[in-house]
Design a protein around this motif. Structure first.
Motif, PDB file in Angstrom:
ATOM      1  N   THR A  37       0.840  -1.184   0.000  1.00 33.26           N
ATOM      2  CA  THR A  37       0.000   0.000   0.000  1.00 33.26           C
ATOM      3  C   THR A  37       0.876   1.235   0.000  1.00 33.26           C
ATOM      4  O   THR A  37       1.725   1.391   0.873  1.00 33.26           O
ATOM      5  N   ALA A  38       0.663   2.108  -0.974  1.00 30.56           N
ATOM      6  CA  ALA A  38       1.358   3.394  -1.023  1.00 30.56           C
ATOM      7  C   ALA A  38       0.340   4.480  -0.695  1.00 30.56           C
ATOM      8  O   ALA A  38      -0.823   4.390  -1.090  1.00 30.56           O
ATOM      9  N   PHE A  39       0.771   5.507   0.029  1.00 30.32           N
ATOM     10  CA  PHE A  39      -0.157   6.566   0.393  1.00 30.32           C
ATOM     11  C   PHE A  39       0.562   7.907   0.484  1.00 30.32           C
ATOM     12  O   PHE A  39       1.754   7.979   0.742  1.00 30.32           O
ATOM     13  N   LYS A  71      -2.718   3.814  -3.205  1.00 32.21           N
ATOM     14  CA  LYS A  71      -2.745   2.744  -4.196  1.00 32.21           C
ATOM     15  C   LYS A  71      -2.389   1.440  -3.507  1.00 32.21           C
ATOM     16  O   LYS A  71      -1.509   1.394  -2.651  1.00 32.21           O
ATOM     17  N   VAL A  72      -3.065   0.364  -3.870  1.00 29.20           N
ATOM     18  CA  VAL A  72      -2.801  -0.971  -3.348  1.00 29.20           C
ATOM     19  C   VAL A  72      -2.391  -1.851  -4.523  1.00 29.20           C
ATOM     20  O   VAL A  72      -3.006  -1.791  -5.585  1.00 29.20           O
ATOM     21  N   SER A  73      -1.345  -2.658  -4.317  1.00 32.63           N
ATOM     22  CA  SER A  73      -0.852  -3.501  -5.395  1.00 32.63           C
ATOM     23  C   SER A  73      -0.269  -4.791  -4.828  1.00 32.63           C
ATOM     24  O   SER A  73       0.127  -4.833  -3.671  1.00 32.63           O
ATOM     25  N   LYS A  74      -0.207  -5.799  -5.676  1.00 33.68           N
ATOM     26  CA  LYS A  74       0.430  -7.046  -5.265  1.00 33.68           C
ATOM     27  C   LYS A  74       1.931  -6.992  -5.480  1.00 33.68           C
ATOM     28  O   LYS A  74       2.657  -7.851  -5.019  1.00 33.68           O
ATOM     29  N   ARG A  75       2.401  -5.974  -6.222  1.00 37.21           N
ATOM     30  CA  ARG A  75       3.828  -5.827  -6.486  1.00 37.21           C
ATOM     31  C   ARG A  75       4.329  -4.517  -5.905  1.00 37.21           C
ATOM     32  O   ARG A  75       3.633  -3.498  -5.941  1.00 37.21           O
ATOM     33  N   ALA A 111      -0.242   6.586  -6.622  1.00 35.20           N
ATOM     34  CA  ALA A 111      -0.748   7.234  -5.406  1.00 35.20           C
ATOM     35  C   ALA A 111      -0.518   8.742  -5.483  1.00 35.20           C
ATOM     36  O   ALA A 111      -1.395   9.543  -5.129  1.00 35.20           O
ATOM     37  N   LEU A 112       0.650   9.165  -5.965  1.00 33.05           N
ATOM     38  CA  LEU A 112       0.944  10.591  -6.116  1.00 33.05           C
ATOM     39  C   LEU A 112       0.055  11.226  -7.182  1.00 33.05           C
ATOM     40  O   LEU A 112      -0.468  12.329  -6.987  1.00 33.05           O
ATOM     41  N   TYR A 115      -4.378  14.808  -8.755  1.00 30.18           N
ATOM     42  CA  TYR A 115      -5.662  14.972  -9.438  1.00 30.18           C
ATOM     43  C   TYR A 115      -6.748  15.446  -8.472  1.00 30.18           C
ATOM     44  O   TYR A 115      -7.563  16.290  -8.804  1.00 30.18           O
ATOM     45  N   ALA A 116      -6.753  14.904  -7.257  1.00 25.99           N
ATOM     46  CA  ALA A 116      -7.802  15.236  -6.289  1.00 25.99           C
ATOM     47  C   ALA A 116      -7.647  16.649  -5.728  1.00 25.99           C
ATOM     48  O   ALA A 116      -8.631  17.328  -5.463  1.00 25.99           O
TER      49      ALA A 116
END
Length: 178
Positions: free
Chosen positions: A128-130, A143-147, A156-157, A162-163
C-alpha cells in the motif's frame, strides 16, 4: 458485571476446588507448558511445546496449548528473516531534504508526506502506497498492489495531484527503493 458472576468468583476464590474441571486442568497444563517453555529458554512455540507434552504422556489438544500460551503471553522464536521491503541503490542520487524533519504545515496542500508499507493477508503480501496532507492529516492519494514497484507509488501521487490540484506543495518521502 452481573451480581451472580461476582459472587461465583468470590466463592471460587475462597474454595478453589469448586472451580470447573476445565479450569483446574488448564491451571495444571499451564504449569507444565511454562516449565517446557522455560527449559527451552523461551524458544519453543506452541507446536513444539505440544509435542513435548505428548512425549511426556500428557494428552492435550494443540489448540489448547496455543490458547494457553497466547493468553499468558508466551511466544516462541520465529524462524527466518523478516520481509525486507526497502532495498535502496546507493548509486542513485537522492533529492535534498527540504523539510528537515519538521513535519508541520500552516495550511492545506503545503506539505505532503508519502510512504508505503505491506500488509500480510491470507493470500500473501499486499503493498500500500499513500500520500498524506500534513495539515489535514488525511490521506489524499493511495494505491494498493500485489507488487512493490515504482508505478504503485507514482499512481498514489497522481491520485493526490488529481484530487487536490495543489500549487507549490512540498512532497516529502523517505529514501526507499521506489
Amino acid at each position: 458485571m452481573a451480581p451472580s458472576s461476582y459472587y461465583r468468583h468470590q466463592q471460587q476464590s475462597q474454595h478453589p476446588q469448586q472451580r470447573s474441571r476445565r479450569c483446574l486442568k488448564d491451571e495444571h497444563l499451564l504449569i507444565l507448558i511454562r516449565n517446557i517453555w522455560q527449559q527451552s529458554r523461551q524458544i519453543y512455540g506452541a507446536r513444539k511445546v505440544w509435542r513435548a507434552l505428548l512425549r511426556d504422556g500428557h494428552r492435550v489438544a494443540r489448540c489448547t496449548v496455543e490458547h494457553l500460551m497466547r493468553k499468558h503471553q508466551m511466544q516462541g522464536v520465529w524462524r527466518g528473516k523478516g520481509k525486507r521491503t526497502t532495498v535502496c541503490d546507493p548509486q542513485l542520487q537522492r533529492a535534498g531534504d527540504w523539510v528537515k524533519r519538521r513535519l508541520s504545515a500552516e495550511s492545506p496542500n503545503q506539505l505532503w508526506v508519502a510512504d508505503f508499507t505491506y500488509v500480510t493477508t491470507h493470500q500473501g503480501f499486499v503493498y500500500t502506497a499513500f500520500v498524506i496532507d500534513v495539515f489535514a492529516r488525511r490521506i489524499v492519494g493511495w494505491k494498493v498492489s500485489k507488487r512493490m514497484d515504482t508505478d504503485m507509488v507514482m499512481d498514489a501521487l497522481a491520485q493526490a495531484l488529481y484530487a487536490r490540484c495543489p500549487k507549490g506543495v512540498i512532497h516529502h518521502s523517505d529514501r526507499g527503493s521506489q
